[in-house]
Structure formats: C-alpha cells, structure tokens
Design an enzyme around this catalytic site. Structure first.
Site, short mmCIF file in Angstrom:
data_model
loop_
_atom_site.label_atom_id
_atom_site.label_comp_id
_atom_site.label_asym_id
_atom_site.label_seq_id
_atom_site.Cartn_x
_atom_site.Cartn_y
_atom_site.Cartn_z
N ASP A 1 0.83 -1.20 0.00
CA ASP A 1 0.00 0.00 0.00
C ASP A 1 0.86 1.25 0.00
OD1 ASP A 1 0.87 -0.66 2.53
OD2 ASP A 1 -0.92 0.05 3.56
N ASP B 1 7.32 3.71 2.92
CA ASP B 1 7.66 4.86 3.78
C ASP B 1 9.18 4.82 4.00
OD1 ASP B 1 7.86 6.65 5.94
OD2 ASP B 1 5.88 6.19 6.64
N VAL C 1 -1.21 9.53 6.03
CA VAL C 1 -2.37 9.25 5.19
C VAL C 1 -3.14 8.02 5.67
CG1 VAL C 1 -1.45 10.35 3.12
CG2 VAL C 1 -0.94 7.93 3.55
C1 PRP Z 1 2.59 -0.07 7.07
C2 PRP Z 1 2.29 -0.04 5.60
C3 PRP Z 1 3.51 -0.65 4.97
C4 PRP Z 1 4.62 -0.23 5.92
C5 PRP Z 1 5.41 0.88 5.30
O1 PRP Z 1 2.28 -1.33 7.56
O2 PRP Z 1 1.12 -0.79 5.31
O3 PRP Z 1 3.43 -2.05 4.92
O4 PRP Z 1 3.98 0.19 7.13
O5 PRP Z 1 6.37 1.37 6.18
P1 PRP Z 1 7.95 1.29 5.99
O6 PRP Z 1 8.25 1.56 4.55
O7 PRP Z 1 8.43 2.40 6.89
O8 PRP Z 1 8.40 -0.05 6.44
P2 PRP Z 1 2.00 -1.67 9.09
O9 PRP Z 1 3.17 -2.38 9.66
O10 PRP Z 1 1.51 -0.46 9.79
O11 PRP Z 1 0.84 -2.74 9.01
P3 PRP Z 1 -0.60 -2.72 8.28
O12 PRP Z 1 -0.34 -2.86 6.80
O13 PRP Z 1 -1.27 -3.92 8.86
O14 PRP Z 1 -1.32 -1.43 8.62
#
Ligand code: PRP
Length: 180
Positions: free
Chosen positions: A103, A106, A156
């Site tokens: 998705d 970051d 977001v």
């Molecule tokens: C979020 C997002 C990405 C990741 C990006 O996942 O969905 O997978 O963080 O961050 P990064 O590039 O800094 O690693 P999260 O771990 O919050 O889990 P989720 O998808 O279940 O919300």
C-alpha cells in the site's frame, strides 16, 4: 502523541483518481508479465487488501493470490524499523513470477525485508507495485517498479491504510490533520 480522536481527514486522492491509476498500473503490469504461465501476486497485509483486490481484477494474466503479513508500526505513527513476519505466504514461489503489492512505501524497511525474504526463495522474476510512495522518508535503498502516486510526508489513511486500525474502509486516500 496526539489523541486518536482529535483529527479530521482531508481528501488527498479521490476514489476516481485511484481507480484510473489502478487501471493504468494493471495495463503496464499485464504487458510486463505478458506470456507468464502464472503470476503470484503477494499482498502485504493488512494495508494492501483493498489495493490488491482492485488491482488483480484489472490484470489480464493468469494470477494466483497470496498474502504475507508483516508488522512494524503497531498502532502508532512511527516505524519501529523492526520488521516481523506474522504470516508467511502459503505457496511455493521458486521459478515463478512474483508481484509484491504494497500500500505504501515509507522508510522502506518493510519492503526491503519482504523482497529479500522472497528473493531468497529463487523466484523467476520479482517486481513490486506500491500504491503510494513517500520518497522523502526513505531510509533504505529500495524502489518499486510501479508506483501509483508519489506523496509528500503526510500521515495518510484510507483505501486500506489505517490510523490506529481505523479508516481502512475509506474509498479514497485522506490526509490526517490533527486538531486541538
Ligand atoms: C505499514 C504499511 C507498509 C509499511 C510501510 O504497515 O502498510 O506495509 O507500514 O512502512 P515502511 O516503509 O516504513 O516499512 P503496518 O506495519 O503499519 O501494518 P498494516 O499494513 O497492517 O497497517
């Protein structure tokens, strides 16, 4: 950290813009993997569940869908930078074409960890499609071959993405704005 209910959501990317972009991404991906006997589309839970559902329905390819769940953020806003595999994919991927669907990229730690893990299983080709890219936040050198939208360093939500597990069901991408 701000109170979880002291915020409003301003629209950043409309549902219509997302749908149009998903269609063009699917067209490019279908062309790139043309002739594949089977593309394994691996969605990273939980954030990619809406995006992958829309994307695979636009792909003109024989597709298998699998999921992998990682955790790095917990319920907070900052990445702990420690990526844990909570659920691995079910299928064998050696010799197969793989599309990892994320998705948002970051810091890049999640994608970096997942790509290394899946590459170690010797797929034929492995490429990444991310709906959103926050390049300004990158800490590791990782890029997705296909990116839906480049976005600034804003918090977001929506279209699968949460804040404290809420707002995943918004049909658009919104920007969280904290209020007093
Ligand atoms: C979020 C997002 C990405 C990741 C990006 O996942 O969905 O997978 O963080 O961050 P990064 O590039 O800094 O690693 P999260 O771990 O919050 O889990 P989720 O998808 O279940 O919300």
């Amino acid at each position: 950290m701000p109170q979880e209910d002291n915020y409003v959501i301003d629209q950043m990317i409309s549902a219509k813009s997302i749908a149009a972009r998903v269609e063009s991404l699917a067209f490019e991906i279908s062309d790139y993997f043309k002739g594949t006997d089977k593309l394994v589309v691996v969605g990273l839970l939980r954030g990619s569940f809406v995006f992958i559902a829309d994307l695979v329905r636009e792909l003109d390819l024989p597709v298998e869908v699998d999921f992998l769940e990682t955790s790095s953020y917990g319920d907070g806003m900052e990445s702990s930078r420690e990526v844990r595999i909570l659920k691995d994919i079910r299928g064998e991927i050696a010799g197969r074409d793989i599309l990892v669907v994320e998705d948002i990229v970051d810091t890049g730690h999640t994608l970096n960890h997942v790509v290394k893990l899946l590459q170690s299983r010797n797929p034929a080709r492995l490429e990444v499609c991310a709906l959103l890219n926050k390049a300004a936040r990158r800490e590791v050198d990782i890029t997705a071959r296909w990116v839906g939208f480049e976005i600034p360093d804003e918090f977001v939500v929506g279209y699968g993405i949460d804040y404290a597990q809420r707002n995943r069901n918004l049909d658009h991408i919104g920007k969280v704005r904290f209020i007093k």
